[in-house]
Design a protein around this motif. Structure first.
Motif, PDB file in Angstrom:
ATOM      1  N   THR A 130      72.828  15.932  41.945  1.00  0.00           N
ATOM      2  CA  THR A 130      73.872  14.926  41.760  1.00  0.00           C
ATOM      3  C   THR A 130      73.489  13.993  40.617  1.00  0.00           C
ATOM      4  OG1 THR A 130      74.422  14.937  44.100  1.00  0.00           O
ATOM      5  CG2 THR A 130      75.137  13.023  42.822  1.00  0.00           C
ATOM      6  N   TYR A 131      74.356  13.910  39.621  1.00  0.00           N
ATOM      7  CA  TYR A 131      74.223  12.887  38.597  1.00  0.00           C
ATOM      8  C   TYR A 131      75.483  12.030  38.651  1.00  0.00           C
ATOM      9  CZ  TYR A 131      74.675  10.423  34.225  1.00  0.00           C
ATOM     10  OH  TYR A 131      74.857   9.444  33.295  1.00  0.00           O
ATOM     11  N   MET A 132      75.297  10.734  38.752  1.00  0.00           N
ATOM     12  CA  MET A 132      76.452   9.847  38.782  1.00  0.00           C
ATOM     13  C   MET A 132      76.206   8.666  37.857  1.00  0.00           C
ATOM     14  SD  MET A 132      79.468   9.160  40.066  1.00  0.00           S
ATOM     15  CE  MET A 132      79.599  10.098  41.601  1.00  0.00           C
ATOM     16  N   GLN A 133      77.037   8.556  36.822  1.00  0.00           N
ATOM     17  CA  GLN A 133      77.008   7.333  36.021  1.00  0.00           C
ATOM     18  C   GLN A 133      77.926   6.337  36.706  1.00  0.00           C
ATOM     19  OE1 GLN A 133      77.011   7.349  31.669  1.00  0.00           O
ATOM     20  NE2 GLN A 133      78.589   5.766  31.727  1.00  0.00           N
ATOM     21  N   ALA A 134      77.306   5.326  37.287  1.00  0.00           N
ATOM     22  CA  ALA A 134      78.060   4.330  38.043  1.00  0.00           C
ATOM     23  C   ALA A 134      78.824   3.406  37.094  1.00  0.00           C
ATOM     24  CB  ALA A 134      77.112   3.530  38.918  1.00  0.00           C
TER      25      ALA A 134
END
Length: 357
Positions: free
Chosen positions: A52-56
């Motif tokens: 999981t990669y998430m740019q918040a």
């Protein structure tokens, strides 16, 4: 990537790859110079490994996503630079108050405020004294090379899981942006039993797990904090780390950490060539702090101590605590993103030694 193969990598990217190899498949972050390559590398690699990669939308959101992932028992991390870490401080306190392991990376830049994008060590107080509000500590590792940064990522995840507490890699823009040959350790990823507390699903076979840092009864909250501090004492006893260089006969001692210690080592070598018996103590952990080697040097008669930092003087407080008035303690630093030179540090060592050569 082969664990035995030496490869040339930028610090930020090596750090990110180390986290992946250490079993972290969940990254939440927000871009900020000089650590943006950590997030960029994760954005490319995580989809390829089913992670999981998430740019918040903000640093605040990112640290709270880490809170959620860590609650489920997975290895999770975030990275940022100085202003971004300040925004994460409330979430760091929630993580510590909920006994959740995670990795937080700070690739420091000049500050306060937005400051600049050049290297700094001015977040020492924040990392070691107040990474968040309340009675808490986080493990703080201080690498001085990219290889050491890689190795410390593995250790940080392991100790965070073992003691159920956040860990921090306190690097700086120099380490994040430079390139060095490195290799990844040949080691199995350690697994820790998190079934006793993680919110990973109970399938009606056990009671619900609730991850929480709110305790309305003061006695209950106090008991929780006291139990946590017992774990902190165990960490201090077992995992305080430092390196000593040319300390066997040292009459003068320089204390430095991180990238600054590389400059200091060169200056110590130059001072030795001039006949000055000087050595270097380099903390590898900033919390817990290695007071004992500094105390030992003071007790055996070291004549003076010098703390060298890329700040206006923060670690020097811990050096003074360790020396405890047995010898003079001086400070030399550059700040705002200015890097001290070997010649400047050598000059300060010569001042410390006075005419004793």
């Amino acid at each position: 990537m082969s664990s035995t193969q030496k490869m040339l990598m930028k610090g930020n990217e090596a750090l990110a790859e180390a986290a992946i190899q250490a079993g972290c498949h969940h990254f939440f972050g927000y871009p900020i110079t000089p650590q943006t390559e950590v997030a960029a590398y994760m954005a490319k690699k995580m989809p390829k490994i089913g992670g999981t990669y998430m740019q918040a939308e903000s640093e605040i959101a990112a640290i709270n996503m880490v809170y959620g992932a860590a609650s489920a028992g997975v290895r999770a991390m975030t990275s940022s630079s100085s202003p971004g870490i300040s925004l994460k401080s409330e979430g760091i306190s929630y993580l510590a108050g909920s006994d959740l392991p995670c990795l937080i990376v700070n690739v420091q830049r000049g500050s306060p405020g937005l400051g600049g994008i050049q290297p700094s060590q001015a977040d020492y107080w924040q990392a070691t004294r107040a990474p968040g509000h309340g009675d808490l500590h986080v493990l703080v590792f201080a690498p001085s090379s990219i290889q050491e940064m890689v190795d410390m990522v593995f250790d940080a995840f392991d100790l965070a899981d073992c003691y159920r507490m956040p860990a921090m890699i306190l690097a700086d823009g120099m380490l994040g942006q430079m390139m060095e040959p490195i290799s990844f350790p040949e080691k199995q990823v350690k697994t820790y039993d998190k079934s006793g507390w993680s919110t990973s699903g109970h399938q009606h076979k056990r009671a619900h797990h609730i991850v929480n840092s709110l305790y309305l009864q003061p006695e209950e909250l106090e008991a929780k904090i006291l139990e946590r501090f017992q774990r902190y004492e165990e960490v201090k006893a077992k995992h305080t780390r430092c390196e000593e260089y040319l300390m066997e006969d040292a009459e003068y001692v320089v204390v430095a950490y991180g990238a600054t210690s590389r400059i200091v080592r060169s200056s110590v070598n130059s001072a030795r060539e001039k006949g000055i018996k000087v050595g270097l103590i380099r903390p590898l952990t900033l919390w817990p702090y290695p007071y004992a080697p500094i105390e030992k040097a003071a007790e055996r008669g070291a004549k003076a101590f010098l703390s060298v930092e890329m700040s206006m003087g923060q670690m020097v407080d811990d050096v003074r605590i360790a020396v405890n008035g047995r010898a003079p303690v001086s400070f030399f630093g550059r700040t705002g993103g200015v890097i001290p030179t070997p010649a400047e540090v050598l000059s300060e060592i010569e001042k410390m030694a006075g005419g004793d050569r």
